[in-house]
Structure formats: structure tokens, C-alpha cells
Design an enzyme around this catalytic site. Structure first.
Site, short mmCIF file in Angstrom:
data_model
loop_
_atom_site.label_atom_id
_atom_site.label_comp_id
_atom_site.label_asym_id
_atom_site.label_seq_id
_atom_site.Cartn_x
_atom_site.Cartn_y
_atom_site.Cartn_z
N ALA A 102 -11.86 2.18 -4.97
CA ALA A 102 -13.19 2.18 -5.58
C ALA A 102 -13.13 3.16 -6.75
CB ALA A 102 -14.24 2.62 -4.57
N LYS B 67 -15.46 -1.53 3.87
CA LYS B 67 -14.76 -1.52 5.17
C LYS B 67 -15.52 -2.34 6.21
CE LYS B 67 -11.13 1.12 4.22
NZ LYS B 67 -9.83 0.46 3.93
N SER C 160 1.52 8.14 2.12
CA SER C 160 0.76 6.91 2.37
C SER C 160 0.86 6.47 3.83
CB SER C 160 1.29 5.77 1.49
OG SER C 160 1.09 6.04 0.13
N TYR D 62 -18.81 8.27 1.20
CA TYR D 62 -17.92 7.11 1.38
C TYR D 62 -18.55 5.85 0.76
CZ TYR D 62 -14.01 4.61 3.53
OH TYR D 62 -12.87 3.87 3.74
N ASP E 150 -0.14 -6.12 -7.89
CA ASP E 150 -1.51 -5.64 -8.11
C ASP E 150 -2.39 -6.74 -7.55
OD1 ASP E 150 -4.08 -5.30 -9.08
OD2 ASP E 150 -3.42 -4.51 -11.02
N VAL E 151 -3.14 -6.43 -6.48
CA VAL E 151 -3.88 -7.49 -5.78
C VAL E 151 -5.02 -8.09 -6.61
CG1 VAL E 151 -3.30 -6.71 -3.44
CG2 VAL E 151 -5.39 -5.86 -4.55
N GLY F 123 0.78 -1.24 0.00
CA GLY F 123 0.00 0.00 0.00
C GLY F 123 0.80 1.28 0.00
N THR G 244 -4.00 11.94 2.23
CA THR G 244 -3.16 11.07 1.41
C THR G 244 -3.71 11.12 -0.01
OG1 THR G 244 -4.58 9.16 1.75
CG2 THR G 244 -2.80 9.47 3.35
P1 NAD Z 1 -2.82 5.74 -0.45
O1 NAD Z 1 -3.49 6.16 -1.72
O2 NAD Z 1 -1.47 6.25 -0.18
O3 NAD Z 1 -2.80 4.15 -0.33
C1 NAD Z 1 -3.73 3.31 -0.97
C2 NAD Z 1 -2.90 2.23 -1.63
O4 NAD Z 1 -3.73 1.25 -2.24
C3 NAD Z 1 -1.98 2.79 -2.73
O5 NAD Z 1 -0.65 2.48 -2.44
C4 NAD Z 1 -2.45 2.05 -3.97
O6 NAD Z 1 -1.39 1.76 -4.85
C5 NAD Z 1 -3.01 0.79 -3.34
N1 NAD Z 1 -3.85 0.04 -4.29
C6 NAD Z 1 -4.97 0.45 -4.94
N2 NAD Z 1 -5.37 -0.50 -5.81
C7 NAD Z 1 -4.49 -1.53 -5.68
C8 NAD Z 1 -4.34 -2.79 -6.33
N3 NAD Z 1 -5.20 -3.22 -7.27
N4 NAD Z 1 -3.31 -3.60 -5.97
C9 NAD Z 1 -2.44 -3.20 -5.01
N5 NAD Z 1 -2.51 -2.01 -4.38
C10 NAD Z 1 -3.52 -1.19 -4.72
O7 NAD Z 1 -3.86 6.18 0.69
P2 NAD Z 1 -3.92 5.83 2.25
O8 NAD Z 1 -4.82 6.83 2.82
O9 NAD Z 1 -2.56 5.64 2.78
O10 NAD Z 1 -4.69 4.42 2.24
C11 NAD Z 1 -4.21 3.27 2.89
C12 NAD Z 1 -5.32 2.57 3.65
O11 NAD Z 1 -5.73 3.42 4.72
C13 NAD Z 1 -6.56 2.28 2.82
O12 NAD Z 1 -7.08 1.02 3.19
C14 NAD Z 1 -7.52 3.38 3.27
O13 NAD Z 1 -8.85 2.99 3.09
C15 NAD Z 1 -7.14 3.46 4.73
N6 NAD Z 1 -7.60 4.66 5.42
C16 NAD Z 1 -7.26 5.91 4.97
C17 NAD Z 1 -7.72 7.03 5.64
C18 NAD Z 1 -7.39 8.41 5.15
O14 NAD Z 1 -8.08 9.36 5.57
N7 NAD Z 1 -6.38 8.60 4.32
C19 NAD Z 1 -8.52 6.89 6.79
C20 NAD Z 1 -8.84 5.60 7.23
C21 NAD Z 1 -8.37 4.49 6.54
C1 IMJ Z 2 -13.07 8.65 0.67
C2 IMJ Z 2 -14.24 8.91 -0.01
C3 IMJ Z 2 -15.25 9.70 0.54
C4 IMJ Z 2 -15.09 10.24 1.80
C5 IMJ Z 2 -13.88 9.98 2.48
C6 IMJ Z 2 -12.87 9.19 1.92
N1 IMJ Z 2 -13.44 10.39 3.71
C7 IMJ Z 2 -12.21 9.87 3.96
C8 IMJ Z 2 -11.81 9.12 2.84
C9 IMJ Z 2 -14.22 11.25 4.61
C10 IMJ Z 2 -11.44 10.06 5.21
C11 IMJ Z 2 -10.49 8.40 2.69
N2 IMJ Z 2 -10.64 6.96 3.03
C12 IMJ Z 2 -10.93 6.64 4.41
C13 IMJ Z 2 -10.55 5.92 2.09
O1 IMJ Z 2 -10.66 4.77 2.48
C14 IMJ Z 2 -10.35 6.21 0.67
C15 IMJ Z 2 -10.48 5.26 -0.27
C16 IMJ Z 2 -10.46 5.51 -1.69
C17 IMJ Z 2 -10.16 6.74 -2.25
C18 IMJ Z 2 -10.17 6.89 -3.63
C19 IMJ Z 2 -9.95 8.22 -4.31
C20 IMJ Z 2 -9.48 8.08 -5.72
C21 IMJ Z 2 -10.09 6.94 -6.49
N3 IMJ Z 2 -10.50 5.84 -5.80
C22 IMJ Z 2 -10.47 5.76 -4.44
N4 IMJ Z 2 -10.74 4.57 -3.86
C23 IMJ Z 2 -10.72 4.43 -2.53
O2 IMJ Z 2 -10.17 6.99 -7.72
#
Ligand code: NAD
Ligand code: IMJ
Length: 256
Positions: free
Chosen positions: A95, A163, A19, A156, A64-65, A13, A194
Site C-alpha cells: 500500500a 487482508k 522476508s 493498518y 511484478d504482480v 515475496g 521485515t
Molecule cells: P517484505 O517486505 O519482505 O515482503 C513483501 C514483499 O512484497 C516484498 O518481497 C515485495 O517485493 C513484494 N511486493 C510488493 N509489491 C509487489 C509487486 N507489485 N509485485 C510483486 N511483489 C511485490 O515483508 P514481509 O513482512 O515478509 O511481508 C510478506 C507478507 O507477510 C505480506 O503479505 C505481509 O502483509 C505479511 N505479513 C507480515 C507481517 C509482519 O509483521 N512483517 C505480519 C503479518 C503478515
Molecule cells: C503495517 C502498517 C501499519 C501497522 C502495521 C503494519 N503493523 C504490522 C504491519 C502493526 C505488523 C506489517 N504488516 C502486517 C503488513 O502487512 C505490511 C504491509 C505493508 C507495509 C508497507 C510499508 C512500506 C510501504 N508500503 C507498505 N505496504 C504494505 O511503502
């Protein structure tokens, strides 16, 4: 001397320095863990290799998962480089952007399946293959969740449903793997800027809301998630499995 000296971990990730997975990598390595990283596609390979070099990471593999062959190749590569494994951090979610706006009512079948495949199925899919490398080592598997699993966060949508399935997966995997000494937990993180949060409608307003309402009256940092990741990867948390631990400045306890 760190509390993870001599241990080995795989982190999925890392996309860039923002990240959450990168903060986890830094915390784990600070405590002495040897790290392997993956990149999701060629566009991200350069980023991940540059970041990996900063920590002296020697094992950087494609994954790539959605590609079973990538997961097989990853586990084969890890077997060769590491032999054994103590920790797997899953920080992957995706998504379609059009599914993260508007209503969940309009979710497409394809969009639903894609979100589940990348963000949920990948956890058991990778875990199943790495468990043989973790056998007999008190391993720890970790994933990242968000409060949108339990409560409605506007936009979301399909990710909230994913989730919820991810947190349920953590409980079932904890039950499956507990007898083999492997723990499985999730960290429910507060919002962090991020790549996955970029371009989300109203994200700045959400950060402001948390800073005003959360018990700690602030937002959290990726480093704070990284530190809890190190704790959950370590024997300090040996009695915890199947749990979702909040790192959210206490926001989840609020009713209003
Ligand atoms: P990020 O975009 O840096 O990380 C998301 C990662 O998912 C990326 O490295 C991307 O390459 C990887 N990914 C997407 N499709 C993939 C695939 N097919 N194969 C392999 N990898 C793939 O953003 P982040 O915020 O660091 O997200 C990491 C985790 O944290 C996610 O599960 C996200 O839902 C969770 N999260 C994020 C937040 C936030 O506010 N940023 C809050 C709560 C949870
Ligand atoms: C994502 C979407 C809507 C509201 C959101 C988020 N809020 C937060 C996030 C309030 C904090 C970030 N989050 C928790 C995620 O898990 C994001 C997942 C994500 C984000 C994208 C953006 C770009 C894209 N596809 C994505 N798929 C998953 O094309």
C-alpha cells in the site's frame, strides 16, 4: 529425507533475508522441496539472486504482480523449468506509505485500488494460471495475512481491508479448487521486523505489547511461520483448506 521430497514450489515475496517468504523458502527446501523464486523489480533482483544461490535455487524469475505480462512470463518459465507444481506461496503486499498512517476515512480511491491489486487480486490472478501445473498433484496454495483483517490495528487502515478481502479470497478459492485436489489456506502471522514493518509508527511498542500479553509471552519468528508453511504445503495438512491459521503466540485469543 524430508516430508516434501520430490515436490516443487513457487514463492513470491522475497525481498531480503528478513522476508517471511525467505523463511518459507528455507523451511520448504529443508524438507526437500525444489524452489522457484521471483523478484518484484530490478532493484531487488540482486538480493534475490544472492539469497537464491545460498539455497542452490536454479529458477529465479521476474514478477511484478501488477504486470499481467510478468505473470504470464512467470508461468511460462515455470512450465519450462518445472513442468509441474505442488505449492504456491504468496507473500506479497503493498500500500502507499501515506495510506498506512492517519485515518481510513481519508483513503484515496487510487490507494485503495493499488492495495487491493497488489495484496489481494494477485492471489487469484497467479493461482488461475498455475492451476494447470498443479492439476492432479494435491497442490497447496498459501498466503500471508494479519489480524488487522479482523480487528482494528491503528494505521493498518487500507491494508486491513485488503487482508479481509484476502482471507475471503482464500475461502472462495478453496471452494473453487477443492474439487481439483488443490487446498488454499492463509497464515495469520504476528508482527515480525521485515522491510514491510520498517518505519511503521509504534512498531516497537506493538512488539512489546505482544510480548507482555500473548499467551506465550513473546513474539514469533519468521522461522516459525516458515515451519507452518511447510506443514500446510505437505500432506500432513491434507484435511485443511479455506482456513486462516494463526502463528501469533496465541495473541488472537485475547479479549484484553
Ligand atoms: P517484505 O517486505 O519482505 O515482503 C513483501 C514483499 O512484497 C516484498 O518481497 C515485495 O517485493 C513484494 N511486493 C510488493 N509489491 C509487489 C509487486 N507489485 N509485485 C510483486 N511483489 C511485490 O515483508 P514481509 O513482512 O515478509 O511481508 C510478506 C507478507 O507477510 C505480506 O503479505 C505481509 O502483509 C505479511 N505479513 C507480515 C507481517 C509482519 O509483521 N512483517 C505480519 C503479518 C503478515
Ligand atoms: C503495517 C502498517 C501499519 C501497522 C502495521 C503494519 N503493523 C504490522 C504491519 C502493526 C505488523 C506489517 N504488516 C502486517 C503488513 O502487512 C505490511 C504491509 C505493508 C507495509 C508497507 C510499508 C512500506 C510501504 N508500503 C507498505 N505496504 C504494505 O511503502
Amino acid at each position: 529425507m524430508g516430508f516434501l521430497d520430490g515436490r516443487k514450489g513457487l514463492i513470491l515475496g522475497v525481498a531480503n533475508k528478513r522476508s517471511v517468504a525467505w523463511a518459507c523458502a528455507k523451511a520448504l527446501q529443508r524438507e526437500g522441496m525444489e524452489i522457484a523464486l521471483t523478484y518484484a523489480n530490478e532493484r531487488l533482483e540482486g538480493n534475490v539472486r544472492e539469497l537464491g544461490a545460498e539455497l542452490g535455487v536454479q529458477t529465479i524469475l521476474p514478477c511484478d504482480v501488477t504486470k499481467e505480462s510478468d505473470i504470464d512470463g512467470l508461468v511460462e518459465g515455470l512450465g519450462k523449468r518445472f513442468g509441474q507444481l505442488d505449492c504456491f506461496v504468496h507473500a506479497v503486499a503493498f500500500a502507499k506509505r501515506e495510506e498506512l498512517t492517519g485515518t481510513y476515512l481519508d483513503v484515496s480511491k487510487e490507494g485503495y485500488h493499488l492495495a487491493q491489486e497488489v495484496s489481494v487480486y494477485s492471489l487469484p490472478a497467479v493461482s488461475r494460471r498455475i492451476v494447470p501445473l498443479m492439476e492432479g498433484r494435491d497442490g497447496s496454495i498459501l498466503t500471508l495475512s494479519y489480524i488487522g483483517a479482523e480487528r482494528v490495528i491503528p494505521n493498518y487502515n487500507v491494508m486491513g481491508v485488503a487482508k479481509a478481502a484476502l482471507e475471503a479470497s482464500v475461502r472462495y478459492l478453496a471452494h473453487d479448487l477443492g474439487p481439483r485436489g488443490i487446498r488454499v489456506n492463509a497464515i495469520s502471522s504476528g508482527p515480525i521486523r521485515t522491510l514491510s514493518a520498517a518505519g511503521i509508527d509504534g512498531f516497537a511498542a506493538i512488539l512489546d505489547h505482544i510480548a507482555q500479553r500473548a499467551p506465550l509471552r513473546r513474539n514469533i519468528t519468521a522461522e516459525e511461520v516458515g515451519d507452518v508453511c511447510a506443514f500446510l504445503a505437505s500432506p500432513l495438512s491434507r484435511g485443511i483448506t479455506g482456513s486462516t491459521i494463526y502463528v501469533d503466540a496465541g495473541y488472537n485469543i485475547m479479549g484484553l
